[in-house]
Design a protein around this motif. Sequence first.
Motif, short mmCIF file in Angstrom:
data_model
loop_
_atom_site.label_atom_id
_atom_site.label_comp_id
_atom_site.label_asym_id
_atom_site.label_seq_id
_atom_site.Cartn_x
_atom_site.Cartn_y
_atom_site.Cartn_z
N ASN A 104 0.05 5.97 3.14
CA ASN A 104 0.50 6.95 2.14
C ASN A 104 2.02 6.93 2.00
N ARG A 108 4.28 5.79 -1.25
CA ARG A 108 5.34 6.64 -1.80
C ARG A 108 6.67 5.89 -1.85
N GLU A 113 9.34 7.22 -4.53
CA GLU A 113 9.42 8.65 -4.23
C GLU A 113 10.21 8.89 -2.95
#
Length: 157
Positions: A104, A108, A113
């Motif tokens: 995850n 990202r 992000e």
Amino acid sequence: MNIVDDPTLALLSRFVGDAHDLQLSDAEFLLQQVAAIEHYIRRFPAEERQARALEWIEAYALQYRRQWRRQAVIDALIQMRCVDCPLTDGDESSPCAVHARWLNLLQRYADEELSSHDYVEAVLNLLRAYKHQLRVSEIRRRSQLRRVVQDSIPASG
């Protein structure tokens, strides 16, 4: 295709599993980039398409290449599993909790992000959080192994 222009992914590709042998196909990249350009110019009249294609290349080609590389590396890393992970309880069909959370974070990072610094910091925090659980799992595994060995030794008497 070389991924050295992203130091974090270059580091991961060297040290995670067999990713150091990762070969990204230039031909595959070019086919996908051409498809992206064709998708973009489809909305313009035929006489404008060549100019619009050049416009797309000028505006987006570098960013597209960087994002494609990132995603290609991540797609390869997603397929890798830690074969000796004590947290999987023998289930090799899905990643353990640490691996799932790491994937995850990696996604990202690929989606921009997280900065490289924030990604590394988050991964270190993730490993710190699971450090105790990893130790307990390893101690439990060793204890079970000792019991199996002891149970297999005939009692003397």
